[in-house]
Design an enzyme around this catalytic site. Structure first.
Site, PDB file in Angstrom:
ATOM      1  N   HIS A  18       6.719 -11.425   5.449  1.00 53.84           N
ATOM      2  CA  HIS A  18       6.349 -10.414   5.275  1.00 53.84           C
ATOM      3  C   HIS A  18       7.404 -10.548   4.119  1.00 53.84           C
ATOM      4  O   HIS A  18       8.505 -10.183   4.124  1.00 53.84           O
ATOM      5  CB  HIS A  18       6.361  -9.522   5.980  1.00 53.84           C
ATOM      6  CG  HIS A  18       5.535  -8.185   5.130  1.00 53.84           C
ATOM      7  ND1 HIS A  18       5.547  -7.276   6.050  1.00 53.84           N
ATOM      8  CD2 HIS A  18       6.405  -7.942   3.912  1.00 53.84           C
ATOM      9  CE1 HIS A  18       5.492  -6.284   5.397  1.00 53.84           C
ATOM     10  NE2 HIS A  18       5.379  -6.387   3.858  1.00 53.84           N
ATOM     11  N   HIS A  20       7.208 -10.052  -0.541  1.00 53.64           N
ATOM     12  CA  HIS A  20       7.351  -9.386  -1.385  1.00 53.64           C
ATOM     13  C   HIS A  20       7.519 -10.448  -2.694  1.00 53.64           C
ATOM     14  O   HIS A  20       8.851 -10.014  -3.078  1.00 53.64           O
ATOM     15  CB  HIS A  20       6.165  -8.458  -1.744  1.00 53.64           C
ATOM     16  CG  HIS A  20       5.403  -7.471  -1.010  1.00 53.64           C
ATOM     17  ND1 HIS A  20       4.361  -7.196  -1.194  1.00 53.64           N
ATOM     18  CD2 HIS A  20       5.925  -7.678   0.398  1.00 53.64           C
ATOM     19  CE1 HIS A  20       4.641  -6.651   0.167  1.00 53.64           C
ATOM     20  NE2 HIS A  20       5.139  -6.318   0.905  1.00 53.64           N
ATOM     21  N   HIS A 202      -1.480  -5.173   4.993  1.00 48.18           N
ATOM     22  CA  HIS A 202      -0.411  -4.124   5.283  1.00 48.18           C
ATOM     23  C   HIS A 202      -0.945  -3.017   5.955  1.00 48.18           C
ATOM     24  O   HIS A 202      -1.796  -2.275   6.241  1.00 48.18           O
ATOM     25  CB  HIS A 202       0.047  -3.362   3.972  1.00 48.18           C
ATOM     26  CG  HIS A 202       1.101  -3.908   3.508  1.00 48.18           C
ATOM     27  ND1 HIS A 202       0.673  -5.012   2.976  1.00 48.18           N
ATOM     28  CD2 HIS A 202       2.557  -3.740   3.320  1.00 48.18           C
ATOM     29  CE1 HIS A 202       2.456  -5.372   2.914  1.00 48.18           C
ATOM     30  NE2 HIS A 202       3.372  -4.926   2.704  1.00 48.18           N
ATOM     31  N   GLU A 205       2.348   1.730   8.654  1.00 47.68           N
ATOM     32  CA  GLU A 205       3.199   1.183   8.109  1.00 47.68           C
ATOM     33  C   GLU A 205       4.200   3.040   8.050  1.00 47.68           C
ATOM     34  O   GLU A 205       5.084   3.798   8.599  1.00 47.68           O
ATOM     35  CB  GLU A 205       4.183   0.911   6.552  1.00 47.68           C
ATOM     36  CG  GLU A 205       5.180   0.976   5.937  1.00 47.68           C
ATOM     37  CD  GLU A 205       5.253   0.747   4.370  1.00 47.68           C
ATOM     38  OE1 GLU A 205       4.250   0.131   4.070  1.00 47.68           O
ATOM     39  OE2 GLU A 205       6.540   0.499   3.580  1.00 47.68           O
ATOM     40  N   ASP A 283      10.124  -8.154   3.767  1.00 50.99           N
ATOM     41  CA  ASP A 283       9.854  -6.867   2.996  1.00 50.99           C
ATOM     42  C   ASP A 283       9.864  -6.850   1.191  1.00 50.99           C
ATOM     43  O   ASP A 283       9.541  -8.084   0.710  1.00 50.99           O
ATOM     44  CB  ASP A 283       9.642  -5.491   3.655  1.00 50.99           C
ATOM     45  CG  ASP A 283       8.600  -4.888   3.058  1.00 50.99           C
ATOM     46  OD1 ASP A 283       7.346  -5.418   2.366  1.00 50.99           O
ATOM     47  OD2 ASP A 283       8.405  -3.497   2.770  1.00 50.99           O
ATOM     48  N   ASP A 284      10.765  -6.444   1.136  1.00 50.27           N
ATOM     49  CA  ASP A 284      11.556  -6.615  -0.661  1.00 50.27           C
ATOM     50  C   ASP A 284      12.591  -6.282  -0.918  1.00 50.27           C
ATOM     51  O   ASP A 284      13.461  -5.548  -0.970  1.00 50.27           O
ATOM     52  CB  ASP A 284      10.818  -5.256  -0.940  1.00 50.27           C
ATOM     53  CG  ASP A 284       9.497  -5.710  -1.517  1.00 50.27           C
ATOM     54  OD1 ASP A 284       8.756  -5.712  -2.106  1.00 50.27           O
ATOM     55  OD2 ASP A 284       8.731  -4.647  -0.595  1.00 50.27           O
TER      56      ASP A 284
HETATM   57  N1  HPA Z   1       4.517  -1.697   1.356  1.00 55.85           N
HETATM   58  C1  HPA Z   1       3.272  -1.331   0.860  1.00 55.85           C
HETATM   59  N2  HPA Z   1       3.370  -2.192  -0.564  1.00 55.85           N
HETATM   60  C2  HPA Z   1       3.878  -3.271  -1.192  1.00 55.85           C
HETATM   61  C3  HPA Z   1       5.174  -3.193  -0.793  1.00 55.85           C
HETATM   62  C4  HPA Z   1       5.535  -2.283   1.075  1.00 55.85           C
HETATM   63  O1  HPA Z   1       6.513  -2.514   2.381  1.00 55.85           O
HETATM   64  N3  HPA Z   1       6.140  -3.305  -0.868  1.00 55.85           N
HETATM   65  C5  HPA Z   1       5.413  -4.592  -1.676  1.00 55.85           C
HETATM   66  N4  HPA Z   1       4.023  -3.577  -1.887  1.00 55.85           N
HETATM   67 ZN    ZN Z   2       4.992  -5.681   2.402  1.00 57.47          ZN
END
Ligand code: HPA
Ligand code: ZN
Length: 342
Positions: A18, A20, A202, A205, A283-284
């Site tokens: 996971h 991006h 996703h 969340e 994630d990011d």
């Molecule tokens: N959630 C949804 N979209 C996203 C995320 C995330 O954590 N990171 C980059 N796009």
């Molecule tokens: Zn994500």
């Protein structure tokens, strides 16, 4: 926790499921690319960018994330971005990444899907040849846009499929979750399934457990990205355990986006101990404060994860990947050897 366990975590062979790639854009590279491409940024320094990374929810992050991506224009930019991630991942002994990319973020600015593919793929192929670092690509649809837009994105990417058959094997769904349920993309995911892509989304969340149900039942995904709100639905938890449906959990992301108020409140350990196939991911990482080892260490410290649980998390990351069974076995053997020797 002792620094020994921290060292153990850093060296632990692991996969990242996971990530991006646009979210691995560090402010330093953002500035360098802005200069190279003569893009005007809304910030005057790297410090100012970092200071702006104070998010209250997913949308407050997405606004900056999409703005930051504006510096990515050429094939070389996507190559540099991906190579920078790979270097950091390798330092954490990440052996395999299944990275997300968002073509719509770039086509909206006039950057073609072909440029995005070419830059990311060149970096992944080089890393494979030079370091036995393995990677694959999951094309994500932005869920705040229409399903029609997703169909157009797929149509623009499909002519590239044979050229990137060694890398592109997955389809995902990201961006603003609440109000954009999985079923909005039922038809395009059905087509992707018929085309033989591996599917993820996703869900759970910020969105409710119902979105996890529909990602599974309507989209028929093989992994849930995040999924932390599953805990609110006992029947869903039972199903996730029974099916060993992987959840790609992102602890520091959840903290930065206020999904949890405190890492000690995070449900990762509870879910792991309940028998779910949980993984840890970043994630990011440029926006949320760290890459894989940082996520593992912060989570291990906050939740008192044991050495055995850390090994289980690494194991889950390989087992939940879309790699071939023989490849998974090789990584699991490598993990076994590491555990024997440390
Ligand atoms: N959630 C949804 N979209 C996203 C995320 C995330 O954590 N990171 C980059 N796009
Ligand atoms: Zn994500």
């Amino acid at each position: 926790m002792t620094s020994n366990l921290h060292d153990f975590i850093r060296g632990l062979p692991k996969a990242e499921l996971h990530l991006h790639i646009e979210g691995s854009l560090e402010p330093e590279l953002m500035f360098a690319l802005a200069q190279r491409n003569a893009v005007q940024l809304a910030y005057s320094s790297v410090e100012e960018v970092r200071a702006a990374y104070n998010f209250s929810d997913l949308q407050s992050f997405l606004d900056l994330y999409y703005a930051g991506a504006a510096v990515l224009q050429t094939e070389q930019d996507f190559y540099d971005l991906t190579m920078a991630y790979i270097e950091r991942a390798r330092a954490d002994n990440v052996r395999h990444v299944e990275l997300f990319f968002d073509p719509q973020t770039h086509t909206a600015r006039g950057i073609s899907t072909a440029i995005v593919f070419a830059g990311i793929a060149r970096a992944l192929r080089e890393a494979k040849a030079a370091h036995d670092f393995s990677g694959s690509m999951i094309l994500c649809f932005l869920r705040h846009l229409s399903e029609e837009d997703a169909f157009e994105t797929l149509a623009a990417a499909l002519p590239l499929r044979s050229q990137y058959a060694d890398l592109w094997n997955g389809i995902g769904l990201d961006s603003a979750e609440v109000g954009n349920p999985p079923e909005k993309f039922a038809a395009v995911f059905a087509q992707c399934r018929e085309l033989g892509f591996r599917l993820v989304a996703h869900a759970g969340e910020e969105g409710p457990p119902a979105y996890i149900h529909s990602a599974l039942d309507v989209l028929q995904v093989e992994r849930i990205d995040h999924g932390v709100r599953a805990e609110e639905d006992a029947a869903l938890m039972h199903k996730l355990v029974q099916t060993q449906m992987p959840l790609t959990v992102c602890p520091l992301s959840n903290l930065k986006l206020c999904v949890v108020s405190d890492l000690q409140q995070h449900n990762l350990a509870r879910m792991l101990r309940a028998g779910l196939c949980v993984t840890i991911n970043s994630d990011d990482p440029a926006y949320f404060g760290g890459y894989m080892t940082t996520n593992f260490i912060a989570t291990a410290d906050a939740l008192a994860l044991t050495r055995e649980e850390l090994i289980q998390l690494a194991k889950n990351s390989f087992c939940a990947s879309f790699a071939a069974p023989e490849q998974k076995q090789q990584w699991l053997n490598e993990l076994d050897r590491y555990v024997q020797n440390h």
